[in-house]
Every structure is written in structure tokens, then in C-alpha cells.
Design a protein around this motif. Structure first.
Motif, PDB file in Angstrom:
ATOM      1  N   UNK A   1       0.839  -1.191   0.000  1.00 13.86           N
ATOM      2  CA  UNK A   1       0.000   0.000   0.000  1.00 13.86           C
ATOM      3  C   UNK A   1       0.876   1.244   0.000  1.00 13.86           C
ATOM      4  N   UNK A   2       0.442   2.242  -0.747  1.00 12.70           N
ATOM      5  CA  UNK A   2       1.159   3.512  -0.764  1.00 12.70           C
ATOM      6  C   UNK A   2       0.150   4.630  -0.519  1.00 12.70           C
ATOM      7  N   UNK A   3       0.415   5.440   0.495  1.00  7.11           N
ATOM      8  CA  UNK A   3      -0.445   6.570   0.831  1.00  7.11           C
ATOM      9  C   UNK A   3       0.423   7.815   0.834  1.00  7.11           C
ATOM     10  N   UNK A   4       0.297   8.635  -0.214  1.00  5.51           N
ATOM     11  CA  UNK A   4       1.176   9.785  -0.346  1.00  5.51           C
ATOM     12  C   UNK A   4       2.621   9.314  -0.430  1.00  5.51           C
ATOM     13  N   UNK A   5       3.446   9.794   0.481  1.00  8.77           N
ATOM     14  CA  UNK A   5       4.849   9.389   0.507  1.00  8.77           C
ATOM     15  C   UNK A   5       5.075   8.190   1.414  1.00  8.77           C
ATOM     16  N   UNK A   6       4.032   7.728   2.068  1.00  9.29           N
ATOM     17  CA  UNK A   6       4.158   6.609   3.004  1.00  9.29           C
ATOM     18  C   UNK A   6       3.897   5.294   2.290  1.00  9.29           C
ATOM     19  N   UNK A   7       4.788   4.322   2.472  1.00  7.81           N
ATOM     20  CA  UNK A   7       4.568   2.973   1.955  1.00  7.81           C
ATOM     21  C   UNK A   7       4.336   2.029   3.124  1.00  7.81           C
ATOM     22  N   UNK A   8       3.484   1.054   2.898  1.00  4.98           N
ATOM     23  CA  UNK A   8       3.155   0.065   3.931  1.00  4.98           C
ATOM     24  C   UNK A   8       3.511  -1.307   3.406  1.00  4.98           C
ATOM     25  N   UNK A   9       4.285  -2.044   4.164  1.00  8.31           N
ATOM     26  CA  UNK A   9       4.687  -3.389   3.762  1.00  8.31           C
ATOM     27  C   UNK A   9       3.750  -4.414   4.372  1.00  8.31           C
TER      28      UNK A   9
END
Length: 250
Positions: free
Chosen positions: A5-13
Motif C-alpha cells: 500500500x502507498x499513501x502519499x509518501x508513506x509505503x506500507x509493507x
């Protein structure tokens, strides 16, 4: 680590998903929905039921075109099959309830009936034994009406309704009071009785027996389902990976 998942500049593994769900207190809800999905996995809907459910879903979400539907799918990260499953989910849950507890509903109703019956009653409460006894005898001798004395002397909110309470289910009043009401006859005046911190004078006005009508059936099916769901949840130990951190507030 795979990015899911990618939210703006944040990525979630993938490794972060469980800690994030736990940190946002979303994990219990996820577990509940997974349990429900497992339970209804074999429940089927007819083509007509699917069509009706989807049309209701479109109306509720103001989807009037294929473009609207695609936009909704993109916004919610769903496939068309997932959207159809979501639209029919409530119906499949109702079918599961009926299939699981419908045949047992009458016996369950009878076991619960003592708490489902309703009563209308008049009540005066006071903490003064002398006043309680005097009021009891005034009512008993017909010197003054229950309503008049409740309005003047009762120390609870019932004073605003001439002492009248209900209809309420017998599960609502204090257990001692509920027991009194369950064994008295309409119009019978009970002498001052201690209920918690109060001395109460009570008179049953009307007894309304519970009926196993359609509304009661739906209520009891929902009740059985919720009890089952809580039992299932209590058996699950959700393990969040050691060393995970609670996310900061968004």
C-alpha cells in the motif's frame, strides 16, 4: 519487504499490516468480519436475490452508470465480484442466522420469555420508612390516589409521570422489583419493600406477555448471532508480531 500500500509518501509493507491494524484498534473488527465471512461462505443467493441486492446497493450509493460503478470500485479497491459479495452480504448473514437458529427459536424464546414480558406499573420510592408506611396505607384505604402521592412524595423521575412507568421488559427494573412484578396481579398494591437504597411501594397496572411475532423473531435471531460471534471471538488469540510499534495518530 513487499510494499502492499502507498499513501502519499508513506509505503506500507506486508509485515506492517497487523501492527497497523492493532495500533488503530481495527484488528478486532477485522477478526469479526473474517469469522462472519467463514460462516456465510456456503450460503448462496438466487440470481433474483443477487440482482435485487445489487440494485439496492447502487441506489444507496448513488451509482447510476458504469462509470459510477467503476469509480466506486477504484475508490474502495474492490473487484466487481467483491462488490457483488458485499451487496449480498447482509442477506447471506440473515440466511445464516435463520438456518442456524431458526429451528431452535421457539425453545429459545420460551427460555427468555420471563425477561421479555412487559409490565406497566406505578412506583413510589422514598428512603423514609415512616413515610413509606403512611403512603401505603393512604393508598390502601383510598384516602388519596397513587398518582397524587407519587407526584408529591416519590424521589425519582417517576414523580413527573404520576408514578407510572412502562411498558418495560421485566429485565429492566431492579431484580427485586422485577420479581415482585412477576408474581403480582394487575391492581395489586405491594407493601413497602426495600430495593437497594430505596423503600418502594409498587402496584402492577398491566402485564403484557411477549409474543413470538416477526419482530421478536428478528430480535432473537440477532441476539443468538451476537452471542455466537462473541464466543467465537473469545476463542481467538490474535498475535501481533513482537517489536511492532503503534502508529502515530494521523
Amino acid at each position: 519487504m513487499a510494499v502492499v500500500l502507498r499513501v502519499g509518501e508513506r509505503t506500507v509493507t506486508a509485515e506492517e499490516i497487523l501492527p497497523l491494524l492493532a495500533g488503530y484498534q481495527m484488528l478486532p473488527h477485522l477478526l469479526q468480519e473474517l469469522l462472519i465471512d467463514q460462516a456465510i461462505a456456503e450460503i448462496e443467493c438466487s440470481p433474483d436475490e443477487v440482482e435485487t441486492a445489487c440494485q439496492q446497493f447502487y441506489a444507496q450509493n448513488q451509482i447510476t452508470s458504469d462509470a459510477d460503478r467503476q469509480a466506486w470500485l477504484n475508490r474502495n479497491g474492490m473487484t466487481p465480484k467483491q462488490q457483488e459479495d458485499w451487496a449480498t452480504r447482509s442477506l447471506r448473514i440473515e440466511k445464516f442466522k435463520q438456518a442456524t437458529w431458526g429451528p431452535k427459536l421457539e425453545s429459545y424464546f420460551l427460555s427468555r420469555k420471563g425477561k421479555l414480558d412487559k409490565v406497566i406499573y406505578s412506583l413510589i420510592r422514598t428512603q423514609d420508612l415512616g413515610i413509606a408506611q403512611e403512603l401505603y396505607f393512604r393508598i390502601l384505604e383510598g384516602e388519596q390516589s397513587f398518582a397524587e402521592l407519587a407526584r408529591a412524595y416519590s424521589q425519582g423521575p417517576e414523580a413527573q409521570t404520576d408514578g407510572l412507568i412502562g411498558p418495560v421488559e421485566l429485565s429492566v427494573p431492579h431484580p427485586t422489583l422485577a420479581q415482585m412484578l412477576s408474581i403480582t396481579q394487575p391492581g395489586q398494591l405491594c407493601p413497602p419493600t426495600r430495593v437497594g437504597e430505596w423503600l418502594v411501594i409498587v402496584r402492577l397496572e398491566k402485564f403484557v406477555p411477549a409474543q413470538l411475532d416477526d419482530a421478536m423473531r428478528q430480535r432473537l435471531l440477532h441476539e443468538c448471532f451476537n452471542v455466537w460471534l462473541q464466543e467465537q471471538l473469545s476463542q481467538i488469540n490474535a498475535m501481533v508480531p513482537t517489536g511492532s510499534t503503534t502508529p502515530s495518530a494521523p
